[in-house]
Design a protein around this motif. Structure first.
Motif, PDB file in Angstrom:
ATOM      1  N   ARG A   1      -4.084   4.063   3.913  1.00 29.75           N
ATOM      2  CA  ARG A   1      -4.767   5.037   3.056  1.00 29.75           C
ATOM      3  C   ARG A   1      -5.253   6.227   3.877  1.00 29.75           C
ATOM      4  O   ARG A   1      -5.164   7.382   3.445  1.00 29.75           O
ATOM      5  CB  ARG A   1      -5.933   4.362   2.332  1.00 29.75           C
ATOM      6  N   THR A   2      -5.763   5.965   5.081  1.00 33.37           N
ATOM      7  CA  THR A   2      -6.216   7.046   5.958  1.00 33.37           C
ATOM      8  C   THR A   2      -5.056   7.934   6.373  1.00 33.37           C
ATOM      9  O   THR A   2      -5.166   9.178   6.374  1.00 33.37           O
ATOM     10  CB  THR A   2      -6.906   6.467   7.211  1.00 33.37           C
TER      11      THR A   2
ATOM     12  N   TRP B   1       3.592   8.214   4.748  1.00 30.68           N
ATOM     13  CA  TRP B   1       3.460   6.776   4.944  1.00 30.68           C
ATOM     14  C   TRP B   1       3.956   6.354   6.329  1.00 30.68           C
ATOM     15  O   TRP B   1       3.527   5.330   6.864  1.00 30.68           O
ATOM     16  CB  TRP B   1       4.223   6.013   3.863  1.00 30.68           C
TER      17      TRP B   1
ATOM     18  N   LEU C   1      -2.267   8.416   4.750  1.00 29.05           N
ATOM     19  CA  LEU C   1      -1.804   9.186   3.593  1.00 29.05           C
ATOM     20  C   LEU C   1      -2.766  10.335   3.273  1.00 29.05           C
ATOM     21  O   LEU C   1      -2.338  11.437   2.920  1.00 29.05           O
ATOM     22  CB  LEU C   1      -1.664   8.271   2.373  1.00 29.05           C
ATOM     23  N   SER C   2      -4.062  10.086   3.421  1.00 27.50           N
ATOM     24  CA  SER C   2      -5.027  11.143   3.116  1.00 27.50           C
ATOM     25  C   SER C   2      -4.995  12.264   4.154  1.00 27.50           C
ATOM     26  O   SER C   2      -5.226  13.427   3.835  1.00 27.50           O
ATOM     27  CB  SER C   2      -6.439  10.555   3.018  1.00 27.50           C
TER      28      SER C   2
ATOM     29  N   SER D   1       0.814  -1.210   0.000  1.00 27.97           N
ATOM     30  CA  SER D   1       0.000   0.000   0.000  1.00 27.97           C
ATOM     31  C   SER D   1       0.853   1.269   0.000  1.00 27.97           C
ATOM     32  O   SER D   1       0.491   2.263  -0.630  1.00 27.97           O
ATOM     33  CB  SER D   1      -0.907   0.015   1.240  1.00 27.97           C
TER      34      SER D   1
ATOM     35  N   PRO E   1      -4.414  -1.842   4.656  1.00 32.98           N
ATOM     36  CA  PRO E   1      -4.460  -0.840   3.581  1.00 32.98           C
ATOM     37  C   PRO E   1      -5.363   0.349   3.922  1.00 32.98           C
ATOM     38  O   PRO E   1      -5.083   1.481   3.513  1.00 32.98           O
ATOM     39  CB  PRO E   1      -5.010  -1.621   2.377  1.00 32.98           C
TER      40      PRO E   1
END
Length: 389
Positions: A145-146, A154, A148-149, A25, A141
């Motif tokens: 993803r959370t 990372w 990164l947003s 991810s 993932p």
């Protein structure tokens, strides 16, 4: 008390699955920030796999000496430390160093927990145990993803999973009295001499079950890794749909293990393996169908995942019955090692075949591994039955 310990074991298997999807991810952003080539993720993955193989082979000796509970707690702590190390790594070479405790922790906890459940719980709990691994692998993932947003970093994703692992480590250490109370013979056997790799391989049926496990894990990992490439490159499916059905393959495994838990005790391990391989073969044949319509191939991939669901937990759960409770930790340890060898070697082998011959051989490759799995599993049953009589 036994039910409370089972809940702790389920949590531990979620923790085992949590780190597994993080690298994939985060790698697109990680490699840019660390100045690494795209292919270097494979190097890190192989280092993790090597550590996992080593600790799986040592699991019998460690578990007999320290007990399954302590081995599990220390292993999760190692994984937590390694994940934090990933989050502060300034270069890919430091990532490679942290990959070693990462793999060592994962292999030890995998073998110890699988053997403990095989000895003390029914087949349905083994199936649900591996369903919980899928829960952890699916959550990571989302966590990355959370992260990164929210921050674009990372490192936060790795650090968040590390914190979760630290909490689980604390729970595992607090639960050690439960392991001693519920462990029975398995914990009492800890001081006895370990069987060792050579000793385990001399047991009738062990070489063939290792080949069966190797074939299964090779088929599962190849199916997942190359699904999108095959659907898009050989069947003309658009990239977005191909990616979606590749994820449904893993969802099929997780959901299939949840459903299998309700029937596993009635089916028995042997019939569960036979049913699983039959469904895997059906899925591969649907993928192979030379039709222009894309739906058979898409459905075949999901069906192949559903077929995979009962095989892994059933092979593990049958180990004490096949080889004796006194030998099960050693055998499961080398089964785990064989599994990671299959997972590491088979997808690159198919990649070589795809590049040199054709990507369209994907379902043929899956069928061949499924056939090897069935033949070796049946051979193991016959050899073990003969040895008992």
């Amino acid at each position: 008390m036994f039910s409370l310990l089972l809940a702790v074991i389920y949590l531990a298997f979620i923790s085992l699955g949590l780190p597994d999807s993080l690298l994939g991810s985060a790698w697109p952003l990680m490699r840019l920030e660390l100045g690494a080539p795209l292919s270097f993720a494979g190097v890190i993955s192989m280092l993790i796999a090597c550590g996992t193989i080593v600790s799986s082979l040592l699991s019998d000796r460690l578990t007999r000496r320290f007990g399954a509970g302590l081995v599990t707690a220390v292993s999760v702590a190692m994984t937590a430390a390694a994940l934090f190390g990933f989050s502060v790594s300034p270069s890919v070479w430091v990532l490679c160093l942290w990959a070693i405790p990462y793999g060592l922790g994962a292999g030890a906890v995998d073998a110890a927990l699988n053997n403990y459940v095989a000895l003390h719980y029914s087949s349905r709990h083994m199936s649900w145990l591996h369903c919980f691994w899928g829960v952890g692998a699916s959550l990571s993932p989302v966590i990355m993803r959370t992260a990164l947003s929210l921050t674009g970093r990372w490192q936060l994703g790795y650090r968040s999973v590390s914190v979760i692992q630290v909490v689980l480590t604390a729970v595992l250490f607090l639960s050690l009295p439960l392991w001693r109370a519920g462990g029975g013979a398995a914990e009492d056997e800890a001081p006895r001499q370990a069987l060792g790799l050579r000793g385990a391989l001399r047991i009738p049926g062990v070489p063939s079950i290792l080949l069966a496990f190797f074939a299964y894990c090779g088929a599962e990992s190849t199916a997942g890794l190359w699904a999108s490439s095959y659907l898009a490159g050989a069947r003309g499916v658009d990239a977005e749909t191909a990616a979606g059905f590749a994820s449904l393959f893993y969802l099929g495994i997780t959901f299939g293990r949840f459903l299998n838990g309700f029937i596993a005790d009635r089916m028995g391990d042997r019939r569960s393996i036979r049913l699983g391989t039959a469904v895997m073969a059906l899925g591969a044949l649907l993928i192979l169908l030379p039709v222009r319509a894309e739906m058979p191939a898409l459905a075949g991939l999901v069906i192949f995942g559903l077929g995979c669901a009962p095989v892994y937990p059933s092979v593990i759960h049958a180990t004490p019955a096949h080889f004796g409770a006194e030998n099960s930790q050693a055998v499961i340890g080398i089964q785990m090692a064989g599994a990671y060898v299959g997972t590491t070697c088979m997808p690159p082998l198919f990649g070589l075949i795809a590049s040199r011959v054709s990507l369209s051989l994907y379902p043929v490759f899956l069928l061949a591994l499924t056939a090897l799995l069935l033949v070796m599993a049946e051979h193991t049953d016959r050899v073990c039955a003969a040895a008992r009589h």
